[in-house]
Design a protein around this motif. Structure first.
Motif, mmCIF file in Angstrom:
data_model
loop_
_atom_site.group_PDB
_atom_site.id
_atom_site.type_symbol
_atom_site.label_atom_id
_atom_site.label_comp_id
_atom_site.label_asym_id
_atom_site.label_seq_id
_atom_site.Cartn_x
_atom_site.Cartn_y
_atom_site.Cartn_z
ATOM 1 N N MET A 1 45.895 84.266 13.110
ATOM 2 C CA MET A 1 46.689 85.490 12.989
ATOM 3 C C MET A 1 46.841 86.188 14.340
ATOM 4 S SD MET A 1 45.266 87.000 9.366
ATOM 5 C CE MET A 1 46.479 88.302 9.269
ATOM 6 N N SER A 2 45.788 86.137 15.163
ATOM 7 C CA SER A 2 45.828 86.851 16.438
ATOM 8 C C SER A 2 46.462 86.040 17.555
ATOM 9 C CB SER A 2 44.411 87.259 16.849
ATOM 10 O OG SER A 2 43.613 86.108 17.056
ATOM 11 N N SER A 3 46.549 84.728 17.397
ATOM 12 C CA SER A 3 47.032 83.883 18.483
ATOM 13 C C SER A 3 48.554 83.806 18.555
ATOM 14 C CB SER A 3 46.472 82.465 18.329
ATOM 15 O OG SER A 3 46.981 81.849 17.161
ATOM 16 N N VAL A 4 49.267 84.181 17.496
ATOM 17 C CA VAL A 4 50.724 84.093 17.502
ATOM 18 C C VAL A 4 51.302 85.201 18.381
ATOM 19 C CG1 VAL A 4 52.829 84.153 16.120
ATOM 20 C CG2 VAL A 4 50.770 83.110 15.186
ATOM 21 N N LEU A 5 52.185 84.818 19.303
ATOM 22 C CA LEU A 5 52.879 85.768 20.163
ATOM 23 C C LEU A 5 54.367 85.745 19.827
ATOM 24 C CD1 LEU A 5 51.167 85.015 23.602
ATOM 25 C CD2 LEU A 5 50.633 86.860 21.998
ATOM 26 N N TYR A 6 54.929 86.901 19.529
ATOM 27 C CA TYR A 6 56.351 87.007 19.185
ATOM 28 C C TYR A 6 57.139 87.455 20.412
ATOM 29 C CZ TYR A 6 54.603 86.723 14.427
ATOM 30 O OH TYR A 6 53.991 86.317 13.272
ATOM 31 N N ALA A 7 58.189 86.700 20.724
ATOM 32 C CA ALA A 7 58.999 86.995 21.911
ATOM 33 C C ALA A 7 60.070 88.030 21.574
ATOM 34 C CB ALA A 7 59.650 85.710 22.428
ATOM 35 N N GLN A 8 60.016 89.161 22.286
ATOM 36 C CA GLN A 8 61.032 90.203 22.154
ATOM 37 C C GLN A 8 61.845 90.232 23.450
ATOM 38 O OE1 GLN A 8 58.781 93.754 21.383
ATOM 39 N NE2 GLN A 8 58.626 93.340 19.193
ATOM 40 N N GLU A 9 63.167 90.121 23.311
ATOM 41 C CA GLU A 9 64.020 90.029 24.491
ATOM 42 C C GLU A 9 64.065 91.358 25.246
ATOM 43 O OE1 GLU A 9 68.199 87.811 25.612
ATOM 44 O OE2 GLU A 9 67.744 88.285 23.524
ATOM 45 N N ILE A 10 63.885 91.293 26.561
ATOM 46 C CA ILE A 10 64.020 92.452 27.441
ATOM 47 C C ILE A 10 64.937 92.044 28.595
ATOM 48 C CG2 ILE A 10 61.770 93.428 26.857
ATOM 49 C CD1 ILE A 10 60.642 92.185 29.389
ATOM 50 N N ASP A 11 65.138 92.955 29.522
ATOM 51 C CA ASP A 11 66.016 92.679 30.648
ATOM 52 C C ASP A 11 65.487 91.503 31.468
ATOM 53 O OD1 ASP A 11 68.126 93.001 32.396
ATOM 54 O OD2 ASP A 11 67.062 94.447 33.646
ATOM 55 N N ASN A 12 66.297 90.452 31.575
ATOM 56 C CA ASN A 12 65.972 89.247 32.362
ATOM 57 C C ASN A 12 64.795 88.448 31.830
ATOM 58 O OD1 ASN A 12 68.057 89.720 34.219
ATOM 59 N ND2 ASN A 12 66.766 91.125 35.383
ATOM 60 N N LYS B 1 50.811 94.397 20.332
ATOM 61 C CA LYS B 1 50.489 94.766 21.703
ATOM 62 C C LYS B 1 51.167 93.779 22.627
ATOM 63 C CE LYS B 1 46.656 93.474 23.607
ATOM 64 N NZ LYS B 1 45.237 93.251 23.910
ATOM 65 N N VAL B 2 51.727 94.291 23.733
ATOM 66 C CA VAL B 2 52.384 93.414 24.707
ATOM 67 C C VAL B 2 51.312 92.668 25.497
ATOM 68 C CG1 VAL B 2 53.888 93.301 26.709
ATOM 69 C CG2 VAL B 2 54.376 94.947 24.890
ATOM 70 N N VAL B 3 51.302 91.344 25.346
ATOM 71 C CA VAL B 3 50.301 90.511 26.026
ATOM 72 C C VAL B 3 50.821 90.038 27.383
ATOM 73 C CG1 VAL B 3 48.886 88.423 25.849
ATOM 74 C CG2 VAL B 3 49.399 89.761 23.792
ATOM 75 N N TYR B 4 52.072 89.578 27.403
ATOM 76 C CA TYR B 4 52.690 89.146 28.649
ATOM 77 C C TYR B 4 54.125 89.659 28.707
ATOM 78 C CZ TYR B 4 48.972 85.568 28.655
ATOM 79 O OH TYR B 4 47.777 84.920 28.616
ATOM 80 N N LYS B 5 54.623 89.852 29.919
ATOM 81 C CA LYS B 5 56.041 90.035 30.165
ATOM 82 C C LYS B 5 56.490 88.893 31.061
ATOM 83 C CE LYS B 5 56.602 95.022 29.542
ATOM 84 N NZ LYS B 5 57.097 96.287 30.145
#
Length: 283
Positions: free
Chosen positions: A213-224, A234-238
């Motif tokens: 449950m904690s390992s899944v990362l959902y990609a949310q589109e941002i600028d570039n 929580k944002v893990v990476y950009k």
């Protein structure tokens, strides 16, 4: 003969319009970029804001790239179309066309070339964009949920959910077995050992559930690029896009993320050398 040809041409155009409408009706959102490639600045001449306004005017739910997306879009990225405006060369005219792509970057709709003879760039781009949007207006768009798109977008999520449910079921099975053994247990060392082992098994399964449950990362589109968000959220990476579609730079870290087979890998440099880790990313 000429009359028959014109009638056939009109029928083809009408059929094409109906087909395009049916296709676009299956999508719930349209994502508008913050900047067009043919311009130097974000929302220059307010062209991106105008694009969002026109989509909303003609019935679409329009979102600016990088803003907070609705929950269903975070989980099912294919519910949205990505829009773009493309400039065509012209000596005395400004020409723009609006293009819509699905989540796999396949073009699903392209408008006619909107034109303007205005010399002022602000007026010219605005007029050409509005002219191109007459094709969008003609679609009479109305959102109609599509099972095919829902299935397409939830395959990965469903797989993860099934894995979690399976682990939870195993946990419940272990708890049931423990209850049965406890009811019929006699005070002997063997029973005590079995009970200890049973508790260990439960903790292992519980840990596996939490890990999935904690390992899944959902990609949310941002600028570039994208921000990778966990279930907290929580944002893990950009990450920032590169020229390669499956290669990203990790913002603020000496690391990259790339696709290897069906897996996403983060590779980063440390004092001990290069290290790699597999990530579970859902785009």
């Amino acid at each position: 003969m000429k009359t028959k040809f014109l009638s056939l041409l009109i029928m083809c155009l009408v059929a094409g319009s109906v087909f395009a409408q049916a296709n676009l009706n299956a999508y719930k959102y349209v994502i508008v970029p913050n900047k067009y490639d043919f311009l130097k600045e974000k929302d220059q001449y307010q062209l991106n804001s105008l694009t969002k306004f026109l989509f909303e005017k003609y019935g679409f739910k329009a979102l600016m790239e990088g803003e907070t997306y609705p929950d269903d879009l975070v989980k099912n990225r294919c519910l949205a179309l990505k829009s773009d405006a493309l400039k065509d060369s012209g000596l005395f005219k400004t020409k723009l066309t609006v293009e819509l792509k699905d989540c796999n970057d396949a073009v699903v709709f392209t408008t006619k070339l909107g034109e303007s003879r205005e010399k002022d760039f602000n007026r010219a781009y605005t007029e050409a964009l509005r002219d191109a949007f007459t094709d969008i207006e003609a679609l009479n768009y109305t959102y109609q949920p599509s099972e095919a798109i829902a299935t397409q977008t939830t395959v990965a999520a469903t797989s993860t959910e099934q894995e979690i449910q399976q682990l939870k079921q195993e946990l419940e099975t272990l708890k049931a077995k423990e209850a049965e053994k406890a009811a019929a247990a006699t005070v002997v060392p063997v029973v005590a050992v079995e009970k200890v082992e049973q508790v260990k098994d439960e903790k292992v399964v519980e840990a596996e559930v939490k890990e999935v449950m904690s390992s899944v990362l959902y990609a949310q589109e941002i600028d570039n690029g994208y921000q990778l968000v966990d279930a907290t959220p929580k944002v893990v990476y950009k990450i920032t896009k590169t020229a390669q579609p499956n290669l990203f730079m990790v913002n603020g870290e000496n690391a990259i993320i790339y696709k290897k087979g069906d897996a996403w890998i983060i590779e980063y440099n440390t004092s001990e050398g290069t290290k790699q880790k597999e990530l579970n990313i859902k785009f």
